[in-house]
Scaffold this active site. Sequence first.
Site, PDB file in Angstrom:
ATOM      1  N   GLY A 193     -11.857   1.412 -10.418  1.00 32.34           N
ATOM      2  CA  GLY A 193     -12.949   0.416 -10.250  1.00 32.34           C
ATOM      3  C   GLY A 193     -12.290  -0.371  -8.746  1.00 32.34           C
ATOM      4  O   GLY A 193     -11.165  -0.774  -8.840  1.00 32.34           O
ATOM      5  N   HIS A 194     -12.926  -0.108  -7.975  1.00 28.93           N
ATOM      6  CA  HIS A 194     -12.594  -0.464  -6.456  1.00 28.93           C
ATOM      7  C   HIS A 194     -13.477  -1.827  -5.980  1.00 28.93           C
ATOM      8  O   HIS A 194     -14.700  -1.628  -5.974  1.00 28.93           O
ATOM      9  CB  HIS A 194     -12.847   0.483  -5.456  1.00 28.93           C
ATOM     10  CG  HIS A 194     -11.788   1.766  -5.921  1.00 28.93           C
ATOM     11  ND1 HIS A 194     -12.320   3.147  -5.290  1.00 28.93           N
ATOM     12  CD2 HIS A 194     -10.915   1.958  -6.805  1.00 28.93           C
ATOM     13  CE1 HIS A 194     -11.242   3.880  -5.892  1.00 28.93           C
ATOM     14  NE2 HIS A 194     -10.449   3.207  -6.632  1.00 28.93           N
ATOM     15  N   GLN A 202      -6.927   5.553  -8.328  1.00 27.37           N
ATOM     16  CA  GLN A 202      -5.684   5.054  -9.186  1.00 27.37           C
ATOM     17  C   GLN A 202      -4.526   5.212  -8.351  1.00 27.37           C
ATOM     18  O   GLN A 202      -4.599   4.570  -7.304  1.00 27.37           O
ATOM     19  CB  GLN A 202      -5.436   6.558 -10.366  1.00 27.37           C
ATOM     20  CG  GLN A 202      -6.492   6.580 -11.359  1.00 27.37           C
ATOM     21  CD  GLN A 202      -7.877   7.252 -10.666  1.00 27.37           C
ATOM     22  OE1 GLN A 202      -7.910   8.465 -10.537  1.00 27.37           O
ATOM     23  NE2 GLN A 202      -9.150   6.663 -11.177  1.00 27.37           N
ATOM     24  N   LYS A 216      -7.243  -0.796  -2.924  1.00 29.72           N
ATOM     25  CA  LYS A 216      -7.871   0.312  -2.109  1.00 29.72           C
ATOM     26  C   LYS A 216      -9.166   0.116  -1.454  1.00 29.72           C
ATOM     27  O   LYS A 216      -9.528   0.339  -0.260  1.00 29.72           O
ATOM     28  CB  LYS A 216      -7.714   1.366  -2.926  1.00 29.72           C
ATOM     29  CG  LYS A 216      -6.528   2.106  -3.284  1.00 29.72           C
ATOM     30  CD  LYS A 216      -6.610   3.171  -4.263  1.00 29.72           C
ATOM     31  CE  LYS A 216      -7.127   2.947  -5.372  1.00 29.72           C
ATOM     32  NZ  LYS A 216      -6.634   2.259  -6.530  1.00 29.72           N
ATOM     33  N   ASP A 267      -5.171  -0.270  -8.544  1.00 26.64           N
ATOM     34  CA  ASP A 267      -5.477  -1.553  -8.426  1.00 26.64           C
ATOM     35  C   ASP A 267      -4.901  -2.309  -7.375  1.00 26.64           C
ATOM     36  O   ASP A 267      -4.655  -3.657  -7.374  1.00 26.64           O
ATOM     37  CB  ASP A 267      -5.443  -2.373  -9.723  1.00 26.64           C
ATOM     38  CG  ASP A 267      -6.120  -1.700 -10.878  1.00 26.64           C
ATOM     39  OD1 ASP A 267      -7.395  -0.973 -10.312  1.00 26.64           O
ATOM     40  OD2 ASP A 267      -5.722  -1.686 -12.143  1.00 26.64           O
TER      41      ASP A 267
END
Length: 518
Positions: free
Chosen positions: A59-60, A263, A35, A32
Amino acid sequence: MKNVSEKLNYSLGQYFSAGKRIMAVNCLQFGDTGKGKFVDIFANWADIIVRCTGGDNAGHTIIFNGEEMIFHLIPSGIVHDVNGKINVIASGTVIYPKTLIDETTLLQSKGIPCKNLKVSKDAKVIMPYHILFDRLSEARAGSTKIGTTGKGIGPCYADFIARRGISVNDLLNPDLFRRKLTKNIEYVNRLLQTYHPESIDTIMLHEHLENGEFSNKEGGLNIKAIAEKYLAYGRILQPYITNTDEFLQDSVDRYNILLEGAQGYLLSVDYGTYPYVTSSDCSIQGLMKGAGLEMFSVDLPFGIIKGLYMSRVGSGPFPSENGGEESEIWCGTPGAGADEKIIYANCDINHENEFIQGIAIRRVGHEYGATTGRPRRIGWLDLPLLRHSLRSEANQIIMTKLDVLTGLKKIKICSCYQYTGEDYVYGDKVIKFGDIISTAIVDPYFLYYCKPIYEEFDGWDEDIRGVRKYADLPQNLKNILKFIFIEVESAELRIISVGPGPEETIFVGEEELYGDED
Ligand code: GDP
Ligand code: IMO
Ligand code: MG
């Protein structure tokens, strides 16, 4: 004034003047770190963008045309699909087909056709029983839970290693798929007998599991329903499925390739705070392997960190956490995210109680999980952990979220730890009570006894979201950056992010950081 794409070309030109290259964007912390934002920016340079490992646990977030978009499986470069960029979900990933179909459908509804999306035939498929076991084992573990995202990631990778995995290609071969599924479900049903049927049925009713469609309503699984649904998923995904390992190997030296990390290094099953990790290797080597490119090397490995604070979702050691155990327990409590928005609506980032200060930083930084909505635990930047990541990882650093700490009077940075436990045997060494540790040993048992030693700095009040040149940053902030990069010798600061938007980015020249600006 140059736009972000021109600045990128200017800044990276020296690296990429000769031929086609491989670049990676990988998180050096607990995920988080932004990225998504940088994959979107670097997609301007890339021809091919690759998601290499993990699954929809990620979750990007990117800001596209002013709108926030969150991707779980598809690379964040997908918004460049219309410009002919190829996005790949590679063989090292684990895919829950429903998530992938939902993501492509959503993108198409927003005018992004996904016509250049490629999905590896060798990626592993997340089956309903993977999600079920992930959730059952977390519930059974109680206070020792990992705090997974509940997306079936660990059980899916475990089945692959145990030679029970189902690949994306199997979805295209109905007889083969049914045979593998039947064999697996016999095994699964035997295991399920050790769990309470009611807890199984409750999980199976989850919307992520098609609202109970996969359940036989007797504490077991409905093979026929699963087979039909998954074969239908296979038919929908067929146009995207291909041999991406071969495609990527053949693309090296011919196209610019960007590897998107998922991650973070400290969550890597190989290098992270095991067992409080995810089940894939989130290192750069892991990305290369996941893309099928392990025999090549990355030309420009970017390591991304949150500047001046850190976050972690789920359980596991976090020595510099604001509020320590109180924060870990609070953030692991269901509903805490919603509750704190009411209870701590007006809390102050300068609050003298560090637990409350952590909540305030979380609120300013919007540190709530992009996948699960859980509050992210907040802590001060931890240099021993960073030094651990930098041993084998990317040393070209991107620092994000510097804007979040504007207005903070005192900023602490953990420069090393003091060990406060009994003798700890570490291979051929013994670490003793009182020893100073500058590079973290990522064993949770060891970290539990590490007391952070902090350096304290004055903060700044100026709004920095509009700053586009390093020289224009507040002097107090520049002093802190200089301290960090002298402390972690091997790393070079290349990019600073001062807001979520692509334009809110500063490209740092080499002379700027180390110049005589005190
Ligand atoms: P990822 O998983 O590494 O892609 O990161 P996430 O998307 O889970 O979380 C990063 C969050 O920070 C997202 O909401 C981004 O929009 C946001 N973000 C990224 N860079 C910055 C920044 O420099 N400042 C601020 N305030 N937000 C940022
Ligand atoms: P991105 O790519 C932050 C964490 C979970 C849990 C542990 C294991 O957005 O940075 P898993 O479901 O993978 O078995 O959970 O890993 N985790 C993440 N934390 N960002 C992520 O992804 C994460 N993906 C998994 O919270 O602690
Ligand atoms: Mg994320």
